[in-house]
Design a protein around this motif. Structure first.
Motif, PDB file in Angstrom:
ATOM      1  N   ILE A 602      49.109  -0.666  -3.864  1.00  0.00           N
ATOM      2  CA  ILE A 602      50.491  -0.456  -3.421  1.00  0.00           C
ATOM      3  C   ILE A 602      50.712  -1.112  -2.066  1.00  0.00           C
ATOM      4  O   ILE A 602      49.887  -1.013  -1.165  1.00  0.00           O
ATOM      5  CB  ILE A 602      50.818   1.052  -3.313  1.00  0.00           C
ATOM      6  N   ASP A 603      51.842  -1.797  -1.901  1.00  0.00           N
ATOM      7  CA  ASP A 603      52.351  -2.266  -0.612  1.00  0.00           C
ATOM      8  C   ASP A 603      53.814  -1.862  -0.550  1.00  0.00           C
ATOM      9  O   ASP A 603      54.572  -2.131  -1.491  1.00  0.00           O
ATOM     10  CB  ASP A 603      52.235  -3.785  -0.483  1.00  0.00           C
ATOM     11  N   ALA A 604      54.235  -1.221   0.545  1.00  0.00           N
ATOM     12  CA  ALA A 604      55.614  -0.749   0.600  1.00  0.00           C
ATOM     13  C   ALA A 604      56.032  -0.476   2.033  1.00  0.00           C
ATOM     14  O   ALA A 604      55.208  -0.281   2.926  1.00  0.00           O
ATOM     15  CB  ALA A 604      55.770   0.522  -0.235  1.00  0.00           C
ATOM     16  N   THR A 605      57.333  -0.464   2.241  1.00  0.00           N
ATOM     17  CA  THR A 605      57.940   0.075   3.452  1.00  0.00           C
ATOM     18  C   THR A 605      58.388   1.492   3.132  1.00  0.00           C
ATOM     19  O   THR A 605      59.066   1.721   2.127  1.00  0.00           O
ATOM     20  CB  THR A 605      59.144  -0.775   3.888  1.00  0.00           C
ATOM     21  N   VAL A 606      57.999   2.441   3.988  1.00  0.00           N
ATOM     22  CA  VAL A 606      58.247   3.857   3.721  1.00  0.00           C
ATOM     23  C   VAL A 606      59.230   4.396   4.753  1.00  0.00           C
ATOM     24  O   VAL A 606      59.032   4.234   5.962  1.00  0.00           O
ATOM     25  CB  VAL A 606      56.934   4.666   3.765  1.00  0.00           C
ATOM     26  N   HIS A 607      60.277   5.039   4.254  1.00  0.00           N
ATOM     27  CA  HIS A 607      61.228   5.758   5.108  1.00  0.00           C
ATOM     28  C   HIS A 607      60.940   7.246   4.951  1.00  0.00           C
ATOM     29  O   HIS A 607      60.924   7.765   3.828  1.00  0.00           O
ATOM     30  CB  HIS A 607      62.666   5.455   4.712  1.00  0.00           C
ATOM     31  N   THR A 608      60.745   7.922   6.109  1.00  0.00           N
ATOM     32  CA  THR A 608      60.277   9.301   6.068  1.00  0.00           C
ATOM     33  C   THR A 608      61.212  10.223   6.846  1.00  0.00           C
ATOM     34  O   THR A 608      61.722   9.857   7.916  1.00  0.00           O
ATOM     35  CB  THR A 608      58.855   9.412   6.671  1.00  0.00           C
ATOM     36  N   ARG A 609      61.432  11.410   6.306  1.00  0.00           N
ATOM     37  CA  ARG A 609      62.084  12.519   7.021  1.00  0.00           C
ATOM     38  C   ARG A 609      61.090  13.667   7.042  1.00  0.00           C
ATOM     39  O   ARG A 609      60.568  14.074   6.010  1.00  0.00           O
ATOM     40  CB  ARG A 609      63.377  12.948   6.341  1.00  0.00           C
ATOM     41  N   MET A 610      60.835  14.185   8.254  1.00  0.00           N
ATOM     42  CA  MET A 610      59.856  15.257   8.423  1.00  0.00           C
ATOM     43  C   MET A 610      60.485  16.429   9.172  1.00  0.00           C
ATOM     44  O   MET A 610      61.375  16.226  10.012  1.00  0.00           O
ATOM     45  CB  MET A 610      58.624  14.764   9.189  1.00  0.00           C
ATOM     46  N   GLN A 611      60.020  17.597   8.854  1.00  0.00           N
ATOM     47  CA  GLN A 611      60.526  18.790   9.535  1.00  0.00           C
ATOM     48  C   GLN A 611      60.346  18.668  11.038  1.00  0.00           C
ATOM     49  O   GLN A 611      61.239  19.000  11.812  1.00  0.00           O
ATOM     50  CB  GLN A 611      59.793  20.015   8.996  1.00  0.00           C
ATOM     51  N   ASN A 612      59.179  18.208  11.458  1.00  0.00           N
ATOM     52  CA  ASN A 612      58.914  17.866  12.846  1.00  0.00           C
ATOM     53  C   ASN A 612      57.674  16.988  12.868  1.00  0.00           C
ATOM     54  O   ASN A 612      57.119  16.655  11.825  1.00  0.00           O
ATOM     55  CB  ASN A 612      58.766  19.110  13.742  1.00  0.00           C
ATOM     56  N   VAL A 613      57.220  16.648  14.048  1.00  0.00           N
ATOM     57  CA  VAL A 613      56.117  15.705  14.180  1.00  0.00           C
ATOM     58  C   VAL A 613      54.758  16.382  14.122  1.00  0.00           C
ATOM     59  O   VAL A 613      53.720  15.737  14.224  1.00  0.00           O
ATOM     60  CB  VAL A 613      56.273  14.908  15.496  1.00  0.00           C
ATOM     61  N   GLY A 614      54.734  17.684  13.924  1.00  0.00           N
ATOM     62  CA  GLY A 614      53.482  18.422  13.972  1.00  0.00           C
ATOM     63  C   GLY A 614      52.461  17.951  12.954  1.00  0.00           C
ATOM     64  O   GLY A 614      51.259  17.885  13.249  1.00  0.00           O
ATOM     65  N   LEU A 615      52.887  17.650  11.753  1.00  0.00           N
ATOM     66  CA  LEU A 615      51.940  17.213  10.733  1.00  0.00           C
ATOM     67  C   LEU A 615      51.300  15.891  11.112  1.00  0.00           C
ATOM     68  O   LEU A 615      50.093  15.691  10.930  1.00  0.00           O
ATOM     69  CB  LEU A 615      52.641  17.101   9.379  1.00  0.00           C
ATOM     70  N   LEU A 616      52.077  14.970  11.689  1.00  0.00           N
ATOM     71  CA  LEU A 616      51.529  13.690  12.108  1.00  0.00           C
ATOM     72  C   LEU A 616      50.486  13.875  13.208  1.00  0.00           C
ATOM     73  O   LEU A 616      49.420  13.251  13.189  1.00  0.00           O
ATOM     74  CB  LEU A 616      52.657  12.774  12.583  1.00  0.00           C
ATOM     75  N   LEU A 617      50.781  14.748  14.171  1.00  0.00           N
ATOM     76  CA  LEU A 617      49.818  14.986  15.253  1.00  0.00           C
ATOM     77  C   LEU A 617      48.527  15.590  14.717  1.00  0.00           C
ATOM     78  O   LEU A 617      47.438  15.306  15.217  1.00  0.00           O
ATOM     79  CB  LEU A 617      50.435  15.915  16.299  1.00  0.00           C
ATOM     80  N   ALA A 618      48.645  16.427  13.673  1.00  0.00           N
ATOM     81  CA  ALA A 618      47.459  17.076  13.122  1.00  0.00           C
ATOM     82  C   ALA A 618      46.508  16.073  12.478  1.00  0.00           C
ATOM     83  O   ALA A 618      45.309  16.355  12.339  1.00  0.00           O
ATOM     84  CB  ALA A 618      47.872  18.129  12.097  1.00  0.00           C
ATOM     85  N   LEU A 619      47.010  14.912  12.087  1.00  0.00           N
ATOM     86  CA  LEU A 619      46.143  13.909  11.485  1.00  0.00           C
ATOM     87  C   LEU A 619      45.195  13.297  12.511  1.00  0.00           C
ATOM     88  O   LEU A 619      44.143  12.759  12.144  1.00  0.00           O
ATOM     89  CB  LEU A 619      46.983  12.804  10.835  1.00  0.00           C
ATOM     90  N   PHE A 620      45.551  13.373  13.820  1.00  0.00           N
ATOM     91  CA  PHE A 620      44.737  12.743  14.854  1.00  0.00           C
ATOM     92  C   PHE A 620      43.764  13.724  15.505  1.00  0.00           C
ATOM     93  O   PHE A 620      42.638  13.364  15.827  1.00  0.00           O
ATOM     94  CB  PHE A 620      45.634  12.089  15.907  1.00  0.00           C
ATOM     95  N   THR A 621      44.203  14.954  15.737  1.00  0.00           N
ATOM     96  CA  THR A 621      43.296  15.956  16.310  1.00  0.00           C
ATOM     97  C   THR A 621      43.965  17.315  16.240  1.00  0.00           C
ATOM     98  O   THR A 621      45.133  17.443  15.809  1.00  0.00           O
ATOM     99  CB  THR A 621      42.927  15.601  17.761  1.00  0.00           C
ATOM    100  N   ARG A 622      43.263  18.359  16.693  1.00  0.00           N
ATOM    101  CA  ARG A 622      43.797  19.707  16.664  1.00  0.00           C
ATOM    102  C   ARG A 622      44.951  19.854  17.659  1.00  0.00           C
ATOM    103  O   ARG A 622      44.952  19.225  18.715  1.00  0.00           O
ATOM    104  CB  ARG A 622      42.692  20.705  17.001  1.00  0.00           C
TER     105      ARG A 622
END
Length: 728
Positions: A602-622
């Motif tokens: 798969i190759d794509a451009t993704v448009h995202t709506r998130m409740q907040n940025v917390g999930l993204l931060l959790a991918l990097f560390t606690r």
């Protein structure tokens, strides 16, 4: 003068004596067979002994002859054969036998897979001319598995020039009486009489070969005889099967056909009447199956009737007209079908319906297997089904192979011809009440099971082109995937994997005539899914709506535009990463491409709506590792983000992610795969900024000049790759 004549006479007597001695030595020693059988793979002639009592006249005993021509093996034998060899033509390279007489002839003709092609053409070959091969004592023949006992006579002649020169069959005749034809233990004809005449005009193989030779053929064949009755065995369901019955009432075969240079002559006919007999405790059945065909000025008329047994299934009723073609020669099945008009009604239980699939599709992506009943009522005009024609198959085993996945189940089929805008349309709809889906490479592992699978075939009402102009549709809803882990083969290992849970799979696909997907939709809806994303484990509800539009069908390359993935109740198992929070996130693909293989590409451009940025931060560390000001802003409003995504082989890459809400902005890139999780994260709020460097799952914060640090990090994907075409 008398002395001269006496010397001449003695000279000729001497020549005759020399001939008789040499000729009989030739016939009664190995010299003769050695001279004749120089190419034993093509032709052999053997005899026990022979005699020649006058120049050109030869008698042989216990003669056996056999040959191999293309895919045909033939042999014949006779206790005695006689012939005359014309002497003078020998001096002009012509072997002319004006007549050959044989007693008590027996012969055999069989097909073989071994081809014996003729030699390449060379001029100057000998001419073989056998004008009359005659016998009044044909006793037995075996032709391609048929055993024929008979009494008959024949007079056959042919001429051929060796080295692939011209050949012809001279006017020949045959008269075969008291025929008894058997196939194995079953007798197919008795008290038969077959007679006729035929010839083939002179030609070379380079000019005409194969069935085209019929254009040079003239023949008249008459057949009559008794055929056995068919005993009908009725089962408890009323289905019947037939077998040849010995003894009792016989049927009748009567045919008289004339073939003239590529076409049957007007007036020819074939009539077949076969008695049907059934006896059981509940049924007594006497009827006849009838076939009548005749040659008319404008074509052929065919009439067939097979009545059903009482309270049973199994009938055929046909009234068909096949118009003559413009040219000559036997038409192909497709050509004959395109000129056929009439009615055809069938109600029959077949031991196997394997033959039906190839009539519907060109490539075997759709197969019908096992026994099944066909109930059909067709109206045909010039090879096209008329509106109102229908076909029903109440039950048959179905296998559909689509996108390297096999759909199995028991189906019912309904075919109907309806009036369309540009002419009649043919539709065949299959309904599978219960079905399974397996990968073709792992047929023993069920991926999903469901109900109400629908496969529809739509094409022109022209029977000859139904397969060529076919469009198909495959659809089902809410098929259960009992273990999501079976879908991991489609995901990059160590990047994204399902750990547990079940889901419902749905699909609506459009297929071309070869069963290849051209466009469609695939849906996946699940709750309480356990998954692993890089270094973290999470649970979520998900809803996938993949929209497919084919751009390169052979490479299984599809557009993913307007495809969406919705996650809700996302919870990270390690509460330390999220402080026990849960999120939702919606993803929409734009300019996306997917290659349907394992794993997916798969190759794509993704448009995202998130409740907040917390999930993204959790991918990097606690969460507790972040500075306080970051934690205060995590839940301060919905985020919108754009990113490039690539899923290839065993790696998932996200690049140029840019997210923002009313309070602060986030930029990120990340690569997940077998080598671990790497990435860069930048958060900035007013004058504050933070960089996170993630390498092999270990993070490092950049508190000073974070923007400058992030700008120096290399991109993970080329700028154009997000909207580009993935490598198949």
């Amino acid at each position: 003068m008398r002395s001269v004549l006496r010397r001449i006479a003695w000279f000729f007597l001497g020549l005759i004596a020399v001939y008789l001695i040499a000729g009989n030595i030739f016939l009664n020693s190995s010299i003769g067979e050695w001279a004749i059988n120089r190419k034993p793979e093509k032709f052999q002639l053997h005899w026990s002994h022979g005699v020649t009592w006058w120049p050109g006249y030869v008698t042989l005993w216990n003669v056996k002859v056999n040959g191999h021509v293309r895919h045909v093996l033939w042999n014949a034998e006779t206790p005695r054969g006689r012939t005359r060899i014309a002497i003078l033509p020998l001096f002009s390279k012509e072997l002319n036998l004006p007549w050959i007489a044989a007693d008590a002839v027996r012969g055999e003709v069989e097909r073989t897979d071994v081809d014996m092609p003729p030699p390449p053409y060379r001029p100057g070959g000998w001419i073989i001319r056998l004008e009359h091969i005659k016998t009044d004592q044909i006793e037995h023949a075996r032709v391609v598995g048929l055993d024929v006992a008979l009494k008959g006579s024949a007079d056959f002649g042919f001429s051929k020039q060796l080295r692939d020169g011209p050949w012809e069959i001279l006017p020949s005749r045959f008269d075969l009486r008291e025929l008894r034809v058997r196939y194995g233990e079953e007798e197919l004809l008795h008290d038969g009489h077959v007679s006729g005449e035929f010839s083939i005009a002179s030609h070379t193989r380079r000019e005409v070969s194969g069935l085209a030779t019929l254009k040079l053929t003239d023949a008249h064949v008459r057949v009559e005889g008794e055929v056995p009755a068919v005993a009908v065995d009725l089962d408890s369901a009323g289905h019947w099967s037939g077998r040849v019955a010995t003894g009792g009432k016989s049927g009748r075969l009567d045919a008289d056909l004339v073939w003239q240079r590529g076409r049957f002559a007007n007036g020819g006919h074939v009539d077949l009447d076969v008695p049907l007999q059934a006896r059981s405790s509940a049924v007594q059945f006497d009827a006849s199956a009838r076939l009548h065909a005749r040659v008319e000025a404008d074509g052929y008329f065919i009439e067939a009737d097979l009545p059903p047994p009482p309270n049973g299934l199994g009938s055929v009723h046909a009234r068909l007209n096949v118009a003559h073609a413009e040219g000559v020669g036997l038409p192909t099945a497709r050509e004959a079908l395109s000129r056929t008009s009439g009615t055809f009604a069938l109600d029959w239980k077949f031991k196997s319906l394997d033959w039906l699939g190839p009539l519907l599709v060109k490539t075997p992506w759709l197969r019908l297997q096992g026994a099944g009943r066909i109930d059909a009522d067709l109206k045909i005009r010039s090879g096209k089904l008329e509106p109102g024609s229908r076909v029903d198959v109440p039950e048959v085993d179905l296998v559909a192979l689509v996108a390297e996945h096999r759909f199995n189940g028991t189906a019912r089929a309904h075919g109907l011809i309806s009036e369309g805008g540009a002419g009649p349309r043919a539709a065949v709809d299959f309904t599978v009440e219960q079905f399974d889906i397996v990968a073709e490479s792992e047929p023993d592992i069920a991926l999903a099971s469901g109900s109400n699978l629908q496969i529809g075939l739509d094409s022109e009402g022209d029977l000859a082109h139904f397969r060529d102009r076919l469009l198909a549709r495959l659809r089902f809803g809410a098929a259960e995937v009992p273990d999501l882990r079976v879908l991991n083969v489609y995901l990059p290992a160590k990047a994204v994997q399902f750990l547990g849970g079940s889901t419902a799979l749905s699909s609506d696909l459009t297929l071309n005539e070869s069963g290849q997907v051209t466009r469609g939709q695939v849906g996946l809806e699940a709750t309480a899914v356990q998954a692993e994303f890089g270094e973290i484990r999470l649970t979520t509800d998900l809803k996938l709506d993949a929209q497919l539009a084919g751009t390169d069908i052979k490479q299984r390359l599809f557009d993913l535009n307007n495809s969406t993935l919705k996650l809700s109740r996302v919870t990270v198992v390690d509460a330390g990463r999220t402080a026990g929070q849960s999120w939702w996130a919606n993803f929409a693909l734009d300019g996306g491409r997917i290659v349907a293989k394992r794993p997916l590409d798969i190759d794509a451009t993704v448009h995202t709506r998130m409740q907040n940025v917390g999930l993204l931060l959790a991918l990097f560390t606690r969460h507790k590792d972040y500075p306080g000001w970051v934690l205060k802003l995590i839940d301060k409003g919905e985020f919108k983000a754009d990113a490039q995504l690539q899923m290839r082989d065993k790696t998932l890459t996200i690049d140029r992610l840019q997210a923002e809400n009313e309070r602060f902005e986030v930029e990120a890139r990340m690569r997940l795969g077998a080598a671990g999780t790497d990435g860069d994260l930048l958060l900035h709020w007013g004058l504050l900024s933070l960089g996170v460097d993630l390498e092999k799952g270990k993070h490092k914060f950049h508190l000073l000049r974070a923007k400058e640090w992030y700008a120096k990090q290399p991109a993970l994907l080329p700028a154009e790759n997000g909207a580009g075409t993935p490598k198949p």
